[in-house]
Design an enzyme around this catalytic site. Sequence first.
Site, PDB file in Angstrom:
ATOM      1  N   CYS A  46     -43.276 -19.398 -58.363  1.00  0.00           N
ATOM      2  CA  CYS A  46     -42.801 -20.665 -58.931  1.00  0.00           C
ATOM      3  C   CYS A  46     -41.383 -20.492 -59.462  1.00  0.00           C
ATOM      4  O   CYS A  46     -41.081 -19.494 -60.117  1.00  0.00           O
ATOM      5  CB  CYS A  46     -43.702 -21.127 -60.074  1.00  0.00           C
ATOM      6  SG  CYS A  46     -45.404 -21.448 -59.586  1.00  0.00           S
ATOM      7  N   PHE A  92     -48.945 -32.621 -32.761  1.00  0.00           N
ATOM      8  CA  PHE A  92     -49.088 -31.488 -33.686  1.00  0.00           C
ATOM      9  C   PHE A  92     -50.247 -31.795 -34.651  1.00  0.00           C
ATOM     10  O   PHE A  92     -50.114 -31.687 -35.862  1.00  0.00           O
ATOM     11  CB  PHE A  92     -47.805 -31.239 -34.484  1.00  0.00           C
ATOM     12  CG  PHE A  92     -46.558 -31.091 -33.650  1.00  0.00           C
ATOM     13  CD1 PHE A  92     -46.212 -29.860 -33.118  1.00  0.00           C
ATOM     14  CD2 PHE A  92     -45.733 -32.183 -33.409  1.00  0.00           C
ATOM     15  CE1 PHE A  92     -45.055 -29.721 -32.349  1.00  0.00           C
ATOM     16  CE2 PHE A  92     -44.571 -32.046 -32.648  1.00  0.00           C
ATOM     17  CZ  PHE A  92     -44.233 -30.813 -32.111  1.00  0.00           C
ATOM     18  N   ASP A 139     -46.467 -34.291 -36.912  1.00  0.00           N
ATOM     19  CA  ASP A 139     -46.492 -33.453 -38.110  1.00  0.00           C
ATOM     20  C   ASP A 139     -46.316 -31.992 -37.687  1.00  0.00           C
ATOM     21  O   ASP A 139     -47.285 -31.220 -37.652  1.00  0.00           O
ATOM     22  CB  ASP A 139     -47.815 -33.649 -38.869  1.00  0.00           C
ATOM     23  CG  ASP A 139     -47.896 -32.791 -40.131  1.00  0.00           C
ATOM     24  OD1 ASP A 139     -46.839 -32.312 -40.602  1.00  0.00           O
ATOM     25  OD2 ASP A 139     -49.009 -32.585 -40.638  1.00  0.00           O
ATOM     26  N   CYS A 153     -42.543 -30.715 -43.331  1.00  0.00           N
ATOM     27  CA  CYS A 153     -42.625 -29.822 -44.489  1.00  0.00           C
ATOM     28  C   CYS A 153     -41.330 -29.061 -44.710  1.00  0.00           C
ATOM     29  O   CYS A 153     -41.301 -28.093 -45.470  1.00  0.00           O
ATOM     30  CB  CYS A 153     -43.791 -28.836 -44.314  1.00  0.00           C
ATOM     31  SG  CYS A 153     -43.649 -27.805 -42.844  1.00  0.00           S
TER      32      CYS A 153
END
Length: 463
Positions: free
Chosen positions: A107, A322, A391, A417
């Site tokens: 993170c 996809f 996608d 993404c």
Amino acid sequence: MKHHHRNPRARGGRKRQPSRRDPLIGFEADVTIEQIGARGDGIAHVDAPDGKSVLIYVDCVLPGDTVRVALRQKRGDGYGAEVIEEIERSGAFNPPRCSHFKECGGCALQHMDDQDYRNWKRDKAKVAVQRAGIDPEDAEHLVGDVEISPPASRRRAGFSVHVGATGVFVGFNGRFSHTVLNVPDCAVLRPELMTFRAAFVVFLTACPADHARNIKEVFVTLANNGLDVVIHASQDPDLDMRQDLAVFADANNIARLSWKTGDRADEPVAARHTPLVSFEGIDVPVAPGGFLQATHEGEQALVNAVKDALAEIAPKHVADLFCGVGSFTFALALSGKRRSVTAAESDPRAVELLQYAVGQSGSPIKVIKRDLFRQPLGGSELSGFDLVVFDPPRAGALAQSEALAVDGPEWILAVSCNPATFTRDMQVLRNGGYEIEKVIPVDQFLWSSHLELFAVLRRTTKS
């Protein structure tokens, strides 16, 4: 005297040059952080001893922080720097939610104020849209609010494993390091994954050290009916290890435990039952280590965006490219009025499992195996669809976008993404006559720099 004649093909000995150490490595300076960069680190400039301004990247800071840093490594056009003293923190600093925040590389932004973090993620989406050629004012209107998955919601993780003289380590790599850190608590993963991690540490501690040292990584996915676990190792397990793993799977609600040696295919070691996920009430089997959206909440946000678009577009024939194991396929076919869907995917195991689920459900879906990077749908193949959904992985869908730019239908729903490849694919589609009508940012990787984007495009002109 014997004369030694030199071989004319022999190469002369090379003098070893002393290594040149970068004089800025280790250089210390006080800096005020200017902004947060694309990777979630702070950006600042320092004046080097030669008077030049040097760009630096600093972890775990916020704009307005004044800190003393030491330059540690060359990084792109600047240097990565480590905070060695906090001089003054900005008022927006939030106490990190995780005790491993400064050491763990997972993170980057736990210390950012929640609203500032939400704004930063939305700004990343706006930048991606602007780089596709959209005016900043238009981008402000196109990009919606960010859909953020809550803490403790990520349902899949890859844990690095190191077994050595100092003990057993199952966790994540440190910041810009290959050192594996134990992470007994994690603020982003589902509790079931953390329970598994703790049990796996105990399991490895009890194993013969020579066998445990073979294990390098373990990938865990939380399905609807238990955990899917894939162990990556350098050698095959012996009979004792296989028996111990079967007992471990029974004790820890592991639906399936597989072993993968090197580049070979994974092998089920303990298959208690097939891991399942559900889309529109249809159970779909998952392959070992198969792709799923990182969080159920993020998946639902994307599915809801698809359904909202369907209500406005009202298509009859849809191509789902996809498609994976059907994250959107069943929503496209079954939500509202039933419509025919052709789903295309290159992964043979995903295709087989989706075909099985479609056959069991009787849904109006045709599933085909197709490498859309090398063989995109194009020409007359696209003429029968009034909507295309895609996608792709992080590499994006360049070849398919180029085909759609020429022969695509009126409507496209794009999921990405990777904001960088999203920008590239959107440029291709806009050059082919499409315009972006809506963008929804979806954040499934809380407190990281990752971001997914959902876009609705409509053809306004023919290229």
